[in-house]
Write a protein that holds these residues in place. Sequence first.
Motif, PDB file in Angstrom:
ATOM      1  N   VAL A 148     -20.079  12.740 -24.463  1.00 57.92           N
ATOM      2  CA  VAL A 148     -19.371  11.953 -24.815  1.00 57.92           C
ATOM      3  C   VAL A 148     -17.374  12.597 -24.937  1.00 57.92           C
ATOM      4  O   VAL A 148     -16.128  12.018 -24.680  1.00 57.92           O
ATOM      5  CB  VAL A 148     -19.406  10.961 -26.201  1.00 57.92           C
TER       6      VAL A 148
ATOM      7  N   LEU B 197     -20.416   5.538 -29.138  1.00 58.83           N
ATOM      8  CA  LEU B 197     -21.500   6.353 -27.989  1.00 58.83           C
ATOM      9  C   LEU B 197     -21.914   7.212 -28.682  1.00 58.83           C
ATOM     10  O   LEU B 197     -23.568   6.862 -27.944  1.00 58.83           O
ATOM     11  CB  LEU B 197     -20.809   6.374 -26.904  1.00 58.83           C
TER      12      LEU B 197
ATOM     13  N   PRO C  57     -19.378  -0.834 -23.575  1.00 59.24           N
ATOM     14  CA  PRO C  57     -19.063   0.078 -25.710  1.00 59.24           C
ATOM     15  C   PRO C  57     -16.928  -0.435 -25.904  1.00 59.24           C
ATOM     16  O   PRO C  57     -17.588  -0.932 -27.347  1.00 59.24           O
ATOM     17  CB  PRO C  57     -18.200   1.689 -24.952  1.00 59.24           C
TER      18      PRO C  57
ATOM     19  N   GLN D 175     -14.354   4.012 -29.130  1.00 57.51           N
ATOM     20  CA  GLN D 175     -15.559   3.409 -28.797  1.00 57.51           C
ATOM     21  C   GLN D 175     -16.537   5.177 -28.081  1.00 57.51           C
ATOM     22  O   GLN D 175     -17.633   4.832 -28.181  1.00 57.51           O
ATOM     23  CB  GLN D 175     -15.261   3.573 -26.948  1.00 57.51           C
TER      24      GLN D 175
ATOM     25  N   ARG E 167     -16.397   2.854 -19.817  1.00 53.84           N
ATOM     26  CA  ARG E 167     -17.042   2.497 -19.256  1.00 53.84           C
ATOM     27  C   ARG E 167     -18.049   2.902 -18.374  1.00 53.84           C
ATOM     28  O   ARG E 167     -18.751   3.168 -17.841  1.00 53.84           O
ATOM     29  CB  ARG E 167     -16.998   0.764 -19.089  1.00 53.84           C
TER      30      ARG E 167
ATOM     31  N   THR F  69     -24.854   1.758 -25.618  1.00 56.85           N
ATOM     32  CA  THR F  69     -24.233   1.264 -26.026  1.00 56.85           C
ATOM     33  C   THR F  69     -23.011   0.809 -24.668  1.00 56.85           C
ATOM     34  O   THR F  69     -22.341   0.360 -24.518  1.00 56.85           O
ATOM     35  CB  THR F  69     -23.057   0.918 -26.900  1.00 56.85           C
ATOM     36  N   ALA F  70     -23.217   2.035 -23.398  1.00 56.85           N
ATOM     37  CA  ALA F  70     -22.565   2.408 -22.495  1.00 56.85           C
ATOM     38  C   ALA F  70     -21.905   1.379 -21.814  1.00 56.85           C
ATOM     39  O   ALA F  70     -21.649   1.495 -20.724  1.00 56.85           O
ATOM     40  CB  ALA F  70     -22.832   3.364 -22.122  1.00 56.85           C
TER      41      ALA F  70
ATOM     42  N   PRO G  58     -26.012   5.373 -27.705  1.00 59.78           N
ATOM     43  CA  PRO G  58     -25.819   5.590 -26.339  1.00 59.78           C
ATOM     44  C   PRO G  58     -26.103   4.719 -25.455  1.00 59.78           C
ATOM     45  O   PRO G  58     -25.864   4.575 -24.408  1.00 59.78           O
ATOM     46  CB  PRO G  58     -26.581   7.207 -25.128  1.00 59.78           C
TER      47      PRO G  58
ATOM     48  N   PRO H 181     -23.906   9.965 -21.665  1.00 59.23           N
ATOM     49  CA  PRO H 181     -23.567   9.667 -22.916  1.00 59.23           C
ATOM     50  C   PRO H 181     -23.918  10.756 -23.949  1.00 59.23           C
ATOM     51  O   PRO H 181     -23.928   9.592 -24.821  1.00 59.23           O
ATOM     52  CB  PRO H 181     -23.348   8.315 -22.772  1.00 59.23           C
TER      53      PRO H 181
END
Length: 641
Positions: A65, A285, A295, A281, A49, A291-292, A289, A60
């Motif tokens: 990533v 992502l 995550p 994770q 994160r 969810t950054a 993206p 991200p």
Amino acid sequence: MTDSPPSLTSIPSVPQGPDGRKPRVAALAVGALGIVFGDIGTSPLYALRECFTGEHGVAPTHDNVLGVLSLIFWALIIVVSVKYVVFVMRADNRGEGGILALMALAMQRQRGEEVKVRPVVVTLGLFGAALLYGDGLITPAISVLSAVEGLSVATPLFEDYIRPLAIIILVGLFLLQRRGTAGIGAIFGPFMVVWFLSLAVLGIKELVMYPSVLGALSPGMGVRFFLENRGHGFLVLGGVFLSVTGGEALYADMGHFGVKPIKWAWFTLVLPSLMLNYMGQGALLLRDPHTARNPFFLLAPDWALYPLVIIATGAAVIAAQALISGAFSITQQAIQLGYTPRLEVVHTSAEAQGQIYLPGVNWALLVGIILLVMGFKSSTNLAAAYGIAVTTTMTITTVLAYVVARERWNVSRAVALPIAGVFLLVDLSFFGANAVKIAAGGWFPLVLALGVFTLMTTWKRGRDILATRLRASSMPLQQLLGSFGDHPPVRVPGTAIFMTGNPEGTPPALLHNLKHNKVIHEQVMLLTIASEDVPHVPPEERVEIIRLEEGFVRVISRYGFMENPSIPDILKRAREKGLQFNLMGTSFFLGRETLIPSKKPGMAMWREALFAWMSRNARSATSYFRIPPNRVVELGAQVEL
């Protein structure tokens, strides 16, 4: 010193299987999960994160990533698997690890060696140990905060309750310390098995939906990340480093479990579970993206979110417990090595010598952690303060391990220098990436470490100056005994025990007693307690008895830096070696010096005043050495520093 792992047969609490070995290693590995891997095991809560949402986070995107995941994977391989597991854990001080044990090992001089390296070794070791107190404050705070912050993923209604709930959990944990960890520790290992399996399952769930994320295992993705992001990519290393915090614990705690169980647990469960979770994770992502923001908790389906918060909080508490116990242990070592005043040490288990509780350290840590939680407010803000302390400690460990390899193992410079150079390159890269966080919070562990380092060095230097002043005003023992021929003193029945740090001179308390009371006991025992630079002293080497003239006996008792001296134990061993005395007819004479700062050569006036204050507040020798209080006579004297 030995290069082989500590003997597993020395730990009797784990039952043997039919072959007498494999079940023992497996059982110890499970126990290690609950002590050794709590810190690094909770890193997935916040590490990835911070790489994307922290102050120096990157967007991200697909390449970013995969690049960050590649850096995390190779950091775990190089820093933890290769540096600590393969190399540093070979530097055991009679089975014990940790930075003070490593410092003591590096200080064990051999013939023909130059002395100039010793101050450097001591300085590095003490500052590294001082930094661990900052780690002991930040790790519980960031781990518990990160776990409780999972509630805000479920609903923003919990936002205002995160800090109070985290403080309540931490206060409860510190209140339990005085009861010892024996009962709680029995469930730590199995609980962490559940935690690591949960990490793996969460990662696999997302990984099967986006398997291309496994391309991050190629080191080329990490190189590509740096080429595309350049200076910004270098700063992201500050977030990547959060994935390896806790690696130092593998070395520090190896004395409790042995090398093989720790290696077995790392390679068979911990490392695979961590990487599966990080990859999961990353896959999340790539799919979304947005969810950054968190995550880890967004990996879980809605129905599993609250159970996951509970499990994560339990894992965070275990990680905090490991750091608290580590602070107790390192303080005990510092006391025995002479760098810290005597403090109250409570043994919470009759079976396990290593289970100790230091009330003063416990409450100081609690106050510090509460202030951190209230001041930094979130785990993201705490992450800025986290990396700098651990990167500095890891760098110091590399340097001390190089000294040990060269001076203790006689490894050639052509072999040791390139290996240490690679590790230093990685350590210093992480340090540089974290150095930019100093203004944002990284100053805190550095200031704390500087304060602890000042206290340690002031106490050591002050004790040396005090010993010199007392030695200058003392009389050689042989001269005193020789004077008895012409002027024999009045002898009274019984035994007098004088504690002295100088095994050659006459204790000042003895001279004061003779001067004021004009008598000497029929038997006089001069007791010196010596601290060795090894963790444990074999029982047969604990007590040495040297019989002198005129009813005088010199007793030298040796203890390792992982042991607490005990007068009853010393007297018992002395009696077993033929020294006769009646405890009810024995008096203990202790010196109590009133220290006066002066302008004499030695230390600055402010340090002399600090040393005098530390000396006044140190635990009394009577209680620390467990001397029967009704048999003690204290004789005071004023000493100018």
